[in-house]
Design a protein around this motif. Structure first.
Motif, PDB file in Angstrom:
ATOM      1  N   ARG A 270       0.834  -1.202   0.000  1.00  0.00           N
ATOM      2  CA  ARG A 270       0.000   0.000   0.000  1.00  0.00           C
ATOM      3  C   ARG A 270       0.871   1.254   0.000  1.00  0.00           C
ATOM      4  O   ARG A 270       0.552   2.242  -0.669  1.00  0.00           O
ATOM      5  CB  ARG A 270      -0.922   0.000   1.213  1.00  0.00           C
ATOM      6  N   CYS A 271       1.976   1.229   0.724  1.00  0.00           N
ATOM      7  CA  CYS A 271       2.893   2.380   0.715  1.00  0.00           C
ATOM      8  C   CYS A 271       3.391   2.658  -0.699  1.00  0.00           C
ATOM      9  O   CYS A 271       3.491   3.819  -1.123  1.00  0.00           O
ATOM     10  CB  CYS A 271       4.075   2.111   1.638  1.00  0.00           C
ATOM     11  N   ALA A 272       3.723   1.580  -1.430  1.00  0.00           N
ATOM     12  CA  ALA A 272       4.213   1.746  -2.799  1.00  0.00           C
ATOM     13  C   ALA A 272       3.117   2.303  -3.707  1.00  0.00           C
ATOM     14  O   ALA A 272       3.397   3.097  -4.617  1.00  0.00           O
ATOM     15  CB  ALA A 272       4.721   0.419  -3.331  1.00  0.00           C
ATOM     16  N   ARG A 273       1.895   1.897  -3.463  1.00  0.00           N
ATOM     17  CA  ARG A 273       0.790   2.460  -4.253  1.00  0.00           C
ATOM     18  C   ARG A 273       0.610   3.938  -3.947  1.00  0.00           C
ATOM     19  O   ARG A 273       0.327   4.736  -4.839  1.00  0.00           O
ATOM     20  CB  ARG A 273      -0.491   1.677  -3.977  1.00  0.00           C
ATOM     21  N   TYR A 274       0.755   4.306  -2.673  1.00  0.00           N
ATOM     22  CA  TYR A 274       0.742   5.735  -2.341  1.00  0.00           C
ATOM     23  C   TYR A 274       1.811   6.466  -3.156  1.00  0.00           C
ATOM     24  O   TYR A 274       1.576   7.544  -3.701  1.00  0.00           O
ATOM     25  CB  TYR A 274       1.033   5.937  -0.852  1.00  0.00           C
ATOM     26  N   GLY A 275       3.011   5.875  -3.175  1.00  0.00           N
ATOM     27  CA  GLY A 275       4.099   6.504  -3.909  1.00  0.00           C
ATOM     28  C   GLY A 275       3.793   6.670  -5.381  1.00  0.00           C
ATOM     29  O   GLY A 275       4.081   7.712  -5.987  1.00  0.00           O
ATOM     30  N   ALA A 276       3.191   5.627  -5.987  1.00  0.00           N
ATOM     31  CA  ALA A 276       2.869   5.679  -7.418  1.00  0.00           C
ATOM     32  C   ALA A 276       1.842   6.774  -7.709  1.00  0.00           C
ATOM     33  O   ALA A 276       1.950   7.495  -8.714  1.00  0.00           O
ATOM     34  CB  ALA A 276       2.348   4.322  -7.875  1.00  0.00           C
ATOM     35  N   VAL A 277       0.849   6.911  -6.844  1.00  0.00           N
ATOM     36  CA  VAL A 277      -0.168   7.951  -7.028  1.00  0.00           C
ATOM     37  C   VAL A 277       0.465   9.339  -6.915  1.00  0.00           C
ATOM     38  O   VAL A 277       0.220  10.226  -7.739  1.00  0.00           O
ATOM     39  CB  VAL A 277      -1.296   7.786  -5.992  1.00  0.00           C
ATOM     40  N   ALA A 278       1.304   9.524  -5.897  1.00  0.00           N
ATOM     41  CA  ALA A 278       1.935  10.832  -5.693  1.00  0.00           C
ATOM     42  C   ALA A 278       2.906  11.168  -6.813  1.00  0.00           C
ATOM     43  O   ALA A 278       2.987  12.324  -7.256  1.00  0.00           O
ATOM     44  CB  ALA A 278       2.653  10.861  -4.350  1.00  0.00           C
ATOM     45  N   GLY A 279       3.660  10.174  -7.280  1.00  0.00           N
ATOM     46  CA  GLY A 279       4.598  10.414  -8.372  1.00  0.00           C
ATOM     47  C   GLY A 279       3.889  10.818  -9.651  1.00  0.00           C
ATOM     48  O   GLY A 279       4.351  11.706 -10.384  1.00  0.00           O
ATOM     49  N   ALA A 280       2.756  10.169  -9.940  1.00  0.00           N
ATOM     50  CA  ALA A 280       1.987  10.518 -11.138  1.00  0.00           C
ATOM     51  C   ALA A 280       1.446  11.937 -11.038  1.00  0.00           C
ATOM     52  O   ALA A 280       1.464  12.703 -12.013  1.00  0.00           O
ATOM     53  CB  ALA A 280       0.852   9.522 -11.326  1.00  0.00           C
ATOM     54  N   HIS A 281       0.969  12.302  -9.851  1.00  0.00           N
ATOM     55  CA  HIS A 281       0.476  13.665  -9.649  1.00  0.00           C
ATOM     56  C   HIS A 281       1.587  14.684  -9.898  1.00  0.00           C
ATOM     57  O   HIS A 281       1.373  15.709 -10.557  1.00  0.00           O
ATOM     58  CB  HIS A 281      -0.051  13.815  -8.223  1.00  0.00           C
ATOM     59  N   ALA A 282       2.795  14.402  -9.385  1.00  0.00           N
ATOM     60  CA  ALA A 282       3.903  15.347  -9.521  1.00  0.00           C
ATOM     61  C   ALA A 282       4.254  15.604 -10.979  1.00  0.00           C
ATOM     62  O   ALA A 282       4.688  16.712 -11.333  1.00  0.00           O
ATOM     63  CB  ALA A 282       5.127  14.830  -8.775  1.00  0.00           C
ATOM     64  N   CYS A 283       4.065  14.608 -11.843  1.00  0.00           N
ATOM     65  CA  CYS A 283       4.404  14.774 -13.263  1.00  0.00           C
ATOM     66  C   CYS A 283       3.465  15.730 -13.981  1.00  0.00           C
ATOM     67  O   CYS A 283       3.765  16.179 -15.088  1.00  0.00           O
ATOM     68  CB  CYS A 283       4.380  13.415 -13.968  1.00  0.00           C
ATOM     69  N   THR A 284       2.341  16.052 -13.373  1.00  0.00           N
ATOM     70  CA  THR A 284       1.381  16.972 -13.990  1.00  0.00           C
ATOM     71  C   THR A 284       1.578  18.410 -13.528  1.00  0.00           C
ATOM     72  O   THR A 284       0.852  19.307 -13.962  1.00  0.00           O
ATOM     73  CB  THR A 284      -0.064  16.549 -13.667  1.00  0.00           C
ATOM     74  N   VAL A 285       2.551  18.616 -12.641  1.00  0.00           N
ATOM     75  CA  VAL A 285       2.781  19.950 -12.067  1.00  0.00           C
ATOM     76  C   VAL A 285       4.053  20.551 -12.663  1.00  0.00           C
ATOM     77  O   VAL A 285       5.128  19.956 -12.553  1.00  0.00           O
ATOM     78  CB  VAL A 285       2.916  19.875 -10.535  1.00  0.00           C
ATOM     79  N   PRO A 286       3.980  21.695 -13.310  1.00  0.00           N
ATOM     80  CA  PRO A 286       5.199  22.320 -13.822  1.00  0.00           C
ATOM     81  C   PRO A 286       6.201  22.555 -12.693  1.00  0.00           C
ATOM     82  O   PRO A 286       5.811  22.879 -11.566  1.00  0.00           O
ATOM     83  CB  PRO A 286       4.703  23.653 -14.401  1.00  0.00           C
ATOM     84  N   SER A 287       7.482  22.373 -12.987  1.00  0.00           N
ATOM     85  CA  SER A 287       8.498  22.505 -11.947  1.00  0.00           C
ATOM     86  C   SER A 287       8.605  23.926 -11.418  1.00  0.00           C
ATOM     87  O   SER A 287       9.239  24.161 -10.385  1.00  0.00           O
ATOM     88  CB  SER A 287       9.857  22.049 -12.477  1.00  0.00           C
TER      89      SER A 287
END
Length: 314
Positions: A270-287
C-alpha cells in the motif's frame, strides 16, 4: 515504527536544500545553436530534492523538519522563504561556499536534464553533530539526501535511534558514494535510470549488503519494483490525472508518500501504491509551480488502485 509518543518531529529531512533555474527547451538532447528563445521563460526558484520531500511530507500532515547548509546569498534567501511560506521548520547551518544550485533543462515530454554546480559543497563540510543528535532524538524517522555533507551524519543518526531512509536517485549500482547511504538506511529508494544490472539484482544487492528492510526502485512509466521480506513485487505505473508536463520532483513525491504510509503502519504494497499515485500527480505539475498532493487525494487514488487490482482477472 514509532519511537514513542514524546517525539516532536515525524520526519527529519537532512540535506537537499537548494535552488533550481528551470529552462524549458524544445527537445532533449538539445542540439547546438547560437541561441534559443525560451517560452514559457526561464525561472529560478527554491526547491531541490530535500526541499520537495519535506514539502510532500508536510502536505500529507506529517510534522517535518529540514536540516541543511545554506549560504548567506540570494539563493539561500529563496530557500528560507520557501520553508517559511509553507510552514516547514528549517535549521540552516552556514555554508561559506554558498547555497546549492542547479540548472534544469526540461523537454516537451517532461524529461529533465540537471546541471549541478559542484562548487557549492566541499568534502570537509559538516552538519554540527550536536544539532544532528538533538533533532534526530526528537524524530520518529530521518530521510537523508545524498548531498554533501549528509554522509557524515549517518553514524549520529543511527546512534540517536532514528530509522533512516535515503534516495540514491540515478545510482549506477556501483558508485561507492551512494553505496555508503544504501548500507546505512532501513528504507532505500532509487531510480532504475542508470543501473548497469537488472532492477531485481540491484534491489536484492542493496538488501544483502546493508540493513535495508525495504528497497524501492522507481522506473518512470514502467512503474516500480518493491522488495519487502525477500519478495520482489512489480508496482504498476499510475496514469497521471492530467497531461504530463514535468518529471521533476516525481521521485521525491513518491518517497514522501511512501514514508507517509510506512509511518502510518500501512503494509509495504500500500505504501508503494501511495508513492505511485503521488509520483503521477507530480508529473502533472510544472516545476515552476508548487502543488504537492494532499492526503485526501492520495488516499482516494490509492483506493482506486486497490479496487482495480481486486477486479483484475487472475
Amino acid at each position: 515504527m514509532s519511537r514513542g509518543s514524546g517525539m516532536d518531529i515525524d520526519v527529519l529531512v537532512l540535506g537537499g536544500a537548494g535552488v533550481d533555474t528551470v529552462v524549458h527547451v524544445p527537445e532533449l538532447p538539445l542540439p547546438y545553436a547560437d541561441s534559443y528563445l525560451i517560452d514559457p521563460g526561464i525561472r529560478t526558484r527554491a526547491g531541490q530534492t530535500g526541499d520537495f520531500v519535506a514539502l510532500g511530507l508536510s502536505a500529507l500532515g506529517l510534522r517535518t523538519h529540514h536540516l541543511d547548509m545554506l549560504g548567506a546569498d540570494p539563493e539561500g534567501d529563496l530557500v528560507r522563504a520557501f520553508h517559511r511560506d509553507h510552514g516547514i521548520p528549517l535549521t540552516d547551518v552556514p555554508q561559506p561556499a554558498g547555497t546549492k544550485r542547479a540548472v534544469n533543462l526540461v523537454g516537451p515530454d517532461g524529461r529533465r536534464l540537471s546541471l549541478y554546480d559542484a562548487t557549492r559543497a566541499h568534502p570537509d563540510d559538516r552538519l554540527p553533530d550536536t544539532t544532528v543528535r538533538a533533532l534526530a532524538g526528537a524524530s520518529r524517522h530521518a530521510h537523508v539526501s545524498i548531498t554533501q555533507p549528509c554522509a557524515h551524519a549517518l553514524p549520529a543518526l543511527r546512534e540517536a535511534g532514528a530509522t533512516i531512509s535515503t534516495d540514491l536517485h540515478d545510482w549506477d549500482g556501483e558508485s561507492a558514494y551512494q553505496e555508503e547511504f544504501a548500507r546505512a538506511a532501513d528504507i532505500v529508494f532509487l531510480s532504475t535510470t542508470a543501473l548497469t544490472a537488472t532492477p531485481e539484482h540491484a534491489v536484492r544487492g542493496i538488501a544483502e549488503r546493508g540493513r535495508a528492510r525495504l528497497v524501492i526502485a522507481t522506473a518512470g512509466a514502467r512503474g516500480a519494483y518493491l522488495l519487502a521480506d525477500g519478495e520482489l513485487t512489480r508496482i504498476p505505473a499510475v496514469s497521471p490525472p492530467k497531461p504530463v508536463v514535468d518529471s521533476n520532483g516525481a521521485g521525491d513525491a513518491f518517497a514522501a508518500a511512501f514514508l507517509f504510509g510506512w509511518l502510518d503502519g500501512q503494509p509495504p504494497l500500500r505504501c508503494a501504491r501511495y508513492g505511485a499515485v503521488a509520483g503521477a500527480h507530480a508529473c502533472t505539475v510544472p516545476s515552476t509551480d508548487v502543488d504537492p498532493i494532499g492526503r485526501h487525494e492520495l488516499l482516494a487514488g490509492a483506493e482506486e488502485l486497490e479496487a482495480a487490482a481486486l477486479g483484475a482477472p487472475s
